[in-house]
Enzyme design. Structure first.
Site, PDB file in Angstrom:
ATOM      1  N   LYS A 178      18.165 -40.788 -49.392  1.00 28.06           N
ATOM      2  CA  LYS A 178      19.568 -40.377 -50.250  1.00 28.06           C
ATOM      3  C   LYS A 178      20.548 -41.351 -49.504  1.00 28.06           C
ATOM      4  CE  LYS A 178      21.858 -36.751 -52.552  1.00 28.06           C
ATOM      5  NZ  LYS A 178      22.083 -35.224 -52.525  1.00 28.06           N
TER       6      LYS A 178
ATOM      7  N   SER B  50      22.340 -33.321 -57.092  1.00 23.54           N
ATOM      8  CA  SER B  50      22.533 -34.505 -57.107  1.00 23.54           C
ATOM      9  C   SER B  50      21.885 -35.612 -56.631  1.00 23.54           C
ATOM     10  CB  SER B  50      23.883 -34.591 -55.990  1.00 23.54           C
ATOM     11  OG  SER B  50      23.457 -34.097 -54.733  1.00 23.54           O
TER      12      SER B  50
ATOM     13  N   SER C 169      20.621 -29.518 -55.169  1.00 19.92           N
ATOM     14  CA  SER C 169      20.717 -30.769 -55.549  1.00 19.92           C
ATOM     15  C   SER C 169      19.399 -31.548 -55.099  1.00 19.92           C
ATOM     16  CB  SER C 169      21.578 -31.470 -54.523  1.00 19.92           C
ATOM     17  OG  SER C 169      22.957 -30.887 -54.801  1.00 19.92           O
TER      18      SER C 169
END
EC number: 6.3.5.7
Lengths: 524, 139
Positions: free
Chosen positions: A76, A171, A195
């Site tokens: 990420k 997210s 997330s």
């Protein structure tokens, strides 16, 4: 073969059925042809191929570092990666190249993993849809699956096909989409309020949130220091255990990692669940929970009951306040953490140069989107002298009550809690953006973020497809630092439900399979 | 003056919420009236601006949302800073073990001179509300 699990492909590498460079090239090609998903912000093609070549050398001399040697992974974009742009999907860090790598990234690289690229997310990991980053929203690969198309896209409106795509959840949406679309075998996400688990549930992959303090946060650009953890996204529970094994453990660079000795483990094949006590927290039957997911949750509970486990209803009375508590603590810590972005030492810098303060203000004005700005301002409000006791300290007290709720339940003999992960299956993007980020986060994080409050490990396991043909996941929450037990139960569950594989056209074209996967009878 | 019209708008919104037919207006709680002073103070503290009325609305909603906390009885409960509060966390020895990375660190800065980060002149406070270009000033 891109559809294989991490362990399977690792075995294939060891036996020479495929080489690391071949694998890397195929993944890179697939990334190119699935560009419309917008899962990747940066694709580190050159460095990935170099890493693959070095891995190949090691395999040729019969000395691979371990199971992860040569395995393509994605990270990420809020993890620092030396030499590779790290943006957190924000204008503030566009062009920022960290001088060091996050501990977890370094650990993966030291194990020989091949870093394909950095995945897309909500700006600074604030959001539950992966829709609010500056590089645009991430599309859920299931939007393009045969399963979804068959159930949802009306044949009379072919123009609607492109606007019907659903969100990944957030997210860590990019990471989830990357694993789900077979472009990598594992991905790192971060989990502050859900997330990692939220997009995992929406994208039909396994999302593990480890216990706070187990995995180093050094290099993870912080959102909420007391709740952030690096999350692991993989295709199956066994793979998650493998990745966990290489990441967990004390890091002297992160003093919030515990010093207990961590021993990587292999998951046993549980056959007898009769000694297990599964708790079903009644408060997780939250308003807005879709009837489909409620039914799946009941079915799962029955599955355990019929197999002999002790399934009991439990109560976590402060559950409905956990989202409010999270809201206050999160914005307060965000206000503090975002203060480092002033343009002086790194990141975006405004041209305004009348004074230091006006330069900072202009830089932050230009660099942050409305979500980040909103949270900073709310956080600062709650931290004002006149509000500190009433909001911030109050929230900290409520946090203790929430953590105590869990302690009480676990002390009464419950081993694992079983809850839904999300309130519904993935919604279409055009629906999602009708509400603002804060409202959405408050709605979507409700089932996941209490585990972050209490620091407990939790995992979302893909369970079944909804009526619209989209994945639904269920969540298991375990005791602190009991990941082995948590994952063992999750693995048993995964075996029982036999979640179907996504049918994607692009992947079929790229995949001259060494492995053939049969679609087996599914759970729903 | 333009600064006043915003506070009128804020008070108007609070009034509309708390008035019932013919009843005495209850005293608005601290959350219902965020004064322009507080908003201005926040902009100074955070060095982030409220861009538009939506920004201010967002704060109002956030405060309203957070007010639910007051329903919980926390008498005798200690605030929790960290879930690891029962453990002794690692502290290393105060020895210099790394550093000498000036070049790498300076790479990411836009304005620098030799080994210094260059900042515009300090000790100049942010302009006052009336002189700033901020939404809070306009109506």
């Amino acid at each position: 073969m891109l559809r294989a699990s991490l362990r399977e492909v690792s075995a294939a590498l060891k036996e020479g059925h495929v080489t690391p460079t071949e694998l890397c090239q195929r993944c890179l090609a697939l990334i190119k042809s699935t560009k419309f998903l917008n899962a990747y912000i940066t694709v580190a093609e050159e460095t990935a191929l170099k890493q693959a070549e070095e891995s190949e050398k090691r395999y040729r001399t019969g000395q691979p570092v371990g199971v992860l040697d040569g395995i393509p992974i994605a990270v990420k974009d809020n993890f620092s990666t030396a030499g590779i742009e790290t943006t957190c999907a924000s204008e503030m860090l566009k062009g920022y190249i960290p001088p060091y790598s996050a501990t977890v990234v370094q650990k993966l690289l030291d194990q020989g993993a091949v870093l394909l690229g950095k995945t897309n997310l909500d700006e600074f990991a604030m959001g539950s849809g992966s829709t609010d980053g500056v590089f645009g929203p991430v599309r859920n690969p299931w939007s393009y699956s045969r399963q979804y198309k068959e159930k949802s896209v009306p044949k009379s409106h072919p123009e609607d096909e492109d606007s019907n795509w659903v969100i990944t959840g957030g997210s860590s949406g990019g990471s989830a989409a990357a694993v789900s679309s077979f472009t990598c075998f594992a991905a790192l996400g971060s989990d502050t309020g859900g997330s990692t688990r939220n997009p995992a549930a929406h994208c039909g992959v396994v999302g593990l949130k480890p216990t706070y303090g187990l995995i180093s946060r050094h290099g993870l650009i912080p959102l909420v220091n007391s709740m952030d953890v690096p999350g692991i996204l993989t295709r199956c529970v066994d793979d998650a255990a493998v990745v966990l094994g290489s990441l967990a453990g004390h890091d002297p660079k992160d003093s919030t990692t515990i010093q207990d000795n961590f021993k990587p483990f292999e998951l046993p094949n549980l056959t007898d669940v009769s000694k297990l006590s599964i708790g079903i927290p009644k408060e997780y039957h939250a308003p807005g929970l879709s009837s489909e997911i409620l039914a799946l949750w009941s079915k799962a509970a029955d599955l355990f009951k019929n197999a002999g486990a002790n399934v009991i209803e439990v109560s976590l009375p402060h559950t409905r306040y956990s989202i409010v508590c999270y809201h206050v603590l999160c914005t307060a810590e965000v206000a503090s953490n975002m203060a480092r972005f002033d343009g002086l030492e790194y990141g975006h810098r405004s041209d305004m140069s009348k004074s230091t303060e006006s330069m900072y203000a202009a830089t932050r004005r230009e660099g942050f989107n409305h979500v980040v700005r909103g949270r900073i301002l709310s956080g600062n409000y709650f931290l004002l002298k006149q509000n500190y006791e009433n909001y911030f300290v109050k929230a900290q007290k409520v946090r203790r009550l929430i953590a105590n709720d869990f302690m009480k339940v676990f002390r009464s003999g419950v081993d694992i809690l079983l809850t839904p992960t999300t309130l519904s299956d993935a919604v279409p993007y055009i629906e999602f953006i009708k509400e603002d980020n804060r409202t959405r986060s408050a709605q979507d994080d409700i089932l996941t973020q209490a585990a972050n409050m209490a620091g407990l490990p939790a995992i979302s396991v893909p369970t079944a497809l909804s009526e619209r043909g989209l994945p639904v996941g269920l969540q298991f929450i375990g005791r602190s630092f009991q990941e082995k037990q948590l994952l063992t139960v999750a693995k048993w569950f995964e075996k029982q439900v036999k979640f179907p594989m996504i049918q994607l056209e692009e992947v079929k074209r790229h995949d001259h399979g060494v492995f053939q996967h049969q679609k087996s009878a599914s759970f729903s | 003056m333009r600064a006043l019209s915003l506070s009128r708008w804020l008070r108007g919104a609070a009034r509309a919420r708390s008035t019932g037919p013919g009843r005495a207006r209850p005293a608005p709680g601290p959350s219902q009236k965020v004064t322009v002073d507080v908003l201005d103070h926040l902009e100074h503290l955070a060095l982030v601006d409220f861009r538009d009325s939506e920004g201010v609305e967002r704060l109002q909603k956030a405060i309203q949302f957070a007010d639910q906390l007051h329903e919980v009885n926390t008498d005798g409960v200690e605030p929790m800073d960290s879930v690891l509060e029962d453990r002794c966390l690692y502290l290393r020895e105060d020895d210099v073990t790394e550093g000498n990375c000036t070049k790498e660190l300076l790479k990411n800065a836009r304005e620098k001179v030799e080994e210094y980060f260059v900042a515009p002149p300090g000790n100049i406070p942010l302009p006052k509300l009336e002189e700033r270009e901020t939404y809070l000033q306009s109506s």
